[in-house]
Design an enzyme around this catalytic site. Structure first.
Site, PDB file in Angstrom:
ATOM      1  N   GLY A  88       0.862  -1.176   0.000  1.00 26.29           N
ATOM      2  CA  GLY A  88       0.000   0.000   0.000  1.00 26.29           C
ATOM      3  C   GLY A  88       0.897   1.224   0.000  1.00 26.29           C
ATOM      4  O   GLY A  88       2.083   1.135  -0.359  1.00 26.29           O
TER       5      GLY A  88
ATOM      6  N   ARG B  66     -14.356  13.157  12.841  1.00 23.05           N
ATOM      7  CA  ARG B  66     -15.142  11.975  12.517  1.00 23.05           C
ATOM      8  C   ARG B  66     -15.807  11.336  13.726  1.00 23.05           C
ATOM      9  O   ARG B  66     -16.976  10.942  13.660  1.00 23.05           O
ATOM     10  CB  ARG B  66     -14.239  10.940  11.847  1.00 23.05           C
TER      11      ARG B  66
ATOM     12  N   ARG C  93      -8.385   9.574  14.154  1.00 21.41           N
ATOM     13  CA  ARG C  93      -7.586  10.115  13.058  1.00 21.41           C
ATOM     14  C   ARG C  93      -8.383  11.182  12.311  1.00 21.41           C
ATOM     15  O   ARG C  93      -9.562  11.000  12.057  1.00 21.41           O
ATOM     16  CB  ARG C  93      -7.184   9.000  12.080  1.00 21.41           C
TER      17      ARG C  93
END
Lengths: 260, 640
Positions: free
Chosen positions: B43, B332, B437
């Protein structure tokens, strides 16, 4: 709803394959095509039969892992979407659906619906990059890029490397894939120093892999889940011609061996 | 017993990384080619690390279970990547990005790590542009930015809604360059199934070829895990279906400590679940919250009505109401919890009642539909494909879903775990995001770790290793690890029970979502700690696993991963139970203020909890690394 599936089953590359027919359990039209295969596989497993092997991962149309030729069309009935974004509401109750792997000589079948697409990696390794070492990059805004060029490069860069273009082509040509990458880098100022070497290296590797020639019928563009334009092939041909005219060759020692 | 030494350099915060690099040991160019490094995963973190180590002259072996290194789930990141360039002249700085990230993480991350991340962020953009990443640009040809949650500046760089894809293709192209140059050897369809530890040092891995089933041993002078997060433990998540915890979990069982496993991120803007067959949840990028307004009806009885028929006065724009300073761009964890709260009040929308509206009508009126299409066209298309609805006309329906894991293997400032020679990058480690995060920070961290941090810090370790004394793959530790892997596979295939792997995964996911999801409480966690071992026991007695181990067998692949999830889930609940406070994504119902905001307990829990495996029959040991803030004062996190 329920459908009848005619699915290509093949143990491995060395064993001939055949179609098997399965009646699905009850399905929901809001299921994705791959969720339907999940349900069928759960059913097969529970009945002591071997589930159907198929490639998939992100299931949101970006990783390029899923494949499948559905009723003769790579990635199914709709334009501009991958198999994983195809939903059962596109089919009717009682339909018979034909499911096959991507078929092309450079994509040998691994099992059932899974094929080996490593040839595309080897084309990328032949020249699908800008040779910049980590740490040596200049300040990002020191090199303005016209918005139009950046947008067009992005159109090309949207390719997900699934190989549907190859599967759709009667010659199994990989021109749309290669053209997308060549154009993405060739349109940007950063890609200029290696522009001509890159196109020659990638085209030569593509030929070595056994992909066929392009006759511009456009079936690749029609099935591309990212709707990559055929124009990029014209652009690549132009770059290739200029490279030949300039006498630019691929860098020596870059050719990757194609496994037997 | 493991010892946790964070190795944070001395000196003022802003000079730590520079000073640390200078004080780090080096391996000379001529000696680098003697070292072998294994990198698992490709990734953003893995590909950038493998390529950069290859450029430096190390001999690198890169392993991925995908058919090509370009498939890793970093590719699905939509919105963007943060960097403290201050191109918008809106008063951004390295310090501000650092502070926002630290605060966004609810003061549960390491100060020095986060500062370094912000510092390096500017180099990432330079690097990616040089590689040909087609970032969005303004008409003048310079780079464009947008805003993301938890920030009041525009520092997010993006490439339409496909930023992760473009950054990954950049890293993949660098990897291709090094594969062609011969410095990186690429192994595809190759899944790491065990870590080999020799005399306390990570010295290799055991790998299964997913096509042939062949098991092989690979030795090296260091092992780098960049294998992503473990959110698929919940079954339903925004992760790719194959994303798994096996590499980090098996490293944990070989002695690497697992830090903050209960810190999981539930992303507020995902397409709601539509049925029991569902295999994954799809994210709608946080960037949509730049222009979309989130609301639910004020009255329950309006929830079934056509949203366009509900007048302005009857709508509750609850994020704007509760958090006026950040509004729809609240972080979030906060946005997710608020959505859960209004749905729990019975004001959720859609068939299941588990949904809220994300409405673009104001933005369309303001800037026109073409502008909105240019900004988010592909996201609106995805939404339409999945739901059959046109979000240009009716508001999107969204609901929170599991999206990221802040927890992961414990690493020190050098990104090395407590097992010397084992390095962990990207989402697989725990280091930079604390308890929550911020959006557009995962891409930043993956690339910071891979391009800039590991290549500098790994030398300090390698300089202490003699590559000519590298244990061969005939070493008893390799033999033992291979036998262990073979035994596990044999055991799975010999159960011959009645339930499919997927049915176990689904049940596990439901338990975790219920008791260790968006909000947790003691009784629920204790219940989960009974349900999970019972389910695990049933798994090992009643698994129906077709096929053999000497062929491509996707059920077998999945069974191994679910077996690990069944253990990891227990550790997550244990960690959530022990952390008697609310912070970031970890919300304990017992610990909240009267207005429902999270009540952090800095006196007792300003620390990293790192768990050490003690064997199958003993509970793991909880180690503590205190979080010391030298520069920043811990404050209550407010977005009001």
């Amino acid at each position: 709803m329920k459908v009848k599936l005619k699915v290509w089953r093949q143990k491995n590359a060395a064993t001939p394959g055949r179609f098997e027919t399965y009646d699905t359990p009850e399905l929901n039209p809001n299921m994705s095509f791959l969720e339907m295969l999940d349900v069928v596989n759960e059913d097969l497993t529970t009945r002591g039969l071997e589930p159907i092997a198929f490639d998939h991962d992100c299931r949101e149309g970006i990783c390029g892992t899923c494949s499948l030729v559905i009723n003769g069309k790579p990635h199914g009935p709709h334009r501009g979407v991958a198999t994983c974004q195809t939903y059962l509401r596109s089919f009717r109750d009682g339909d018979t659906i034909l499911v096959e792997p991507f078929r092309a000589r450079p994509f040998p079948v691994i099992k059932d619906l899974i094929v080996n697409r490593k040839a595309l990696d080897r084309i990328m390794q032949a020249g699908g990059f800008i040779s910049v070492r980590t740490g040596s990059a200049p300040e990002a805004n020191s090199l303005p890029v016209p918005k139009e060029a950046a947008d067009l490069a992005m159109d090309a860069a949207a390719c997900i490397g699934c190989g549907a273009c190859v599967a759709a082509c009667k010659n199994a040509s990989a021109m749309l894939f290669v053209a997308a990458k060549v154009s993405h880098l060739g349109l940007l100022p950063q890609g200029q120093p290696e522009r001509y070497r890159r196109v020659v290296a990638m085209v030569e590797q593509m030929d070595r892999e056994g992909f066929g020639a392009c006759t511009v019928t456009g079936s690749c563009e029609a099935v591309c889940p990212k709707s990559i334009s055929l124009d990029f092939i014209a652009r690549m041909n132009r770059d290739y011609a200029v490279a030949l005219f300039k006498g630019v060759g691929a860098r020596p020692g870059r050719a990757a061996a194609v496994p037997a | 017993m493991a010892t946790l030494q964070a190795h944070i350099p001395a000196g003022p915060l802003a000079q730590k990384w520079t000073r640390h690099k200078f004080e780090s040991r080096l391996v000379s160019p001529a000696n680098r080619r003697k070292y072998e490094v294994i990198v698992v995963g490709a990734g953003l973190a893995g590909a950038s690390a493998a390529a950069t180590l290859g450029e430096l002259g190390y001999r690198v072996k890169n392993f991925v279970y995908h058919d090509t290194p370009r498939r890793a789930h970093s590719i699905a990141a939509q919105g963007g990547i943060n960097a403290a360039k201050n191109y918008q002249n809106d008063n951004d700085s390295v310090y501000r990005l650092f502070y926002d990230t630290l605060k966004g993480g609810d003061f549960r991350s390491r100060e020095a790590n986060v500062y370094r991340l912000a510092e390096v962020s500017v180099n990432i953009i330079d690097q990616c542009v040089a590689q040909g990443v087609p970032f969005a640009r303004e008409y003048g040809g310079l780079l464009d930015n947008r805003s993301f949650g938890g920030a009041q500046v525009s520092r997010t760089f993006y490439a339409r809604g496909q930023t992760g894809q473009q950054l990954l293709l950049g890293a993949y192209s660098a990897l291709c360059k090094e594969i062609a140059a011969g410095s990186v050897q690429s192994f595809t369809h190759s899944e790491m199934l065990d870590l080999v530890v020799v005399d306390g040092h990570a010295r290799g891995i055991i790998v299964r070829n997913l096509i042939t089933g062949e098991i092989t041993r690979h030795n090296a002078d260091a092992v780098v895990l960049a294998t992503g997060g473990y959110g698929n433990v919940f079954n339903l998540s925004t992760y790719a279906r194959h994303s798994n915890a096996t590499a980090i979990w098996r490293a944990y069982k070989r002695g690497a400590c697992f830090a903050n496993p209960c810190f999981t991120q539930i992303h507020p803007t995902c397409i709601p679940v539509s049925g029991d067959y569902q295999s994954k949840l799809t994210l709608m990028s946080e960037s949509l919250r730049n222009d979309g307004r989130i609301w639910v009806p004020k009255r329950r009885e309006d929830c079934r009505k056509d949203p366009n028929s509900i007048p302005e006065a009857d709508r509750d724009y609850y994020l704007e109401r509760m958090y006026p300073a950040y509004g729809n761009l609240a972080p979030r964890d906060i946005a997710s919890r608020a959505a859960k709260r209004v749905c729990d009040e019975g004001r959720g929308v859609g068939e299941s009642g588990l949904g809220v509206y994300l409405d673009f009508s104001d933005a369309i009126r303001r800037v026109g539909v073409d502008k909105i299409r240019e900004r988010y066209g592909n996201l609106f298309d995805i939404y339409k494909e999945i739901t059959g609805e046109d979000a240009y006309r009716v508001p999107m329906r969204i609901y929170p879903a599991v999206h990221y894991t802040m927890g992961g293997l414990w690493v020190d400032y050098n990104l090395m775990s407590n097992l010397p020679g084992l390095f962990v990058l990207g989402e697989a480690n725990f280091s930079d995001h604390g308890a929550n995060r911020l959006g557009a920070s995962a891409l930043m961290q993956g690339l910071a770790d891979g391009y800039f941090i590991l290549p500098a810090t790994i030398a300090t370790y390698l300089a202490t290793v003699n590559p000519t004394a590298r244990p061969s793959t005939d070493h008893p530790a390799f033999r033992e690890a291979e036998e262990h892997v073979r035994g596990l596979i044999r055991r799975l295939l010999s159960i011959r029970g009645r339930r499919t792997v997927q049915s176990f995964h689904k049940e596990l996911g439901k338990i975790l979502w219920e008791y260790c999801g968006m909000s947790r409480h003691e009784a629920g966690l204790k219940k989960a700690l009974q349900l999970i071992p019972a389910l695990r026991e049933e798994f090992w007695q009643n698994l129906n696993l077709p096929g053999t181990d000497s062929e491509l067998n996707q059920s077998l692949e999945k069974a191994g991963r679910v077996a690990d999830f069944l253990e990891l889930a227990e550790l997550m609940c244990r960690d959530a139970l022990e952390r008697r406070e609310s912070c970031g994504g970890h919300f304990r119902e017992e610990f909240q203020y009267p207005d429902g905001e999270a009540r952090r307990d800095d006196e007792h829990f300003a620390h990293v909890a790192a768990w050490e495996y003690q064997g199958p029959d003993k509970p793991p040991v909880r180690h503590v690394e205190p979080l010391v803030y030298e520069e920043v004062k811990m404050v209550a996190r407010s977005y009001k």
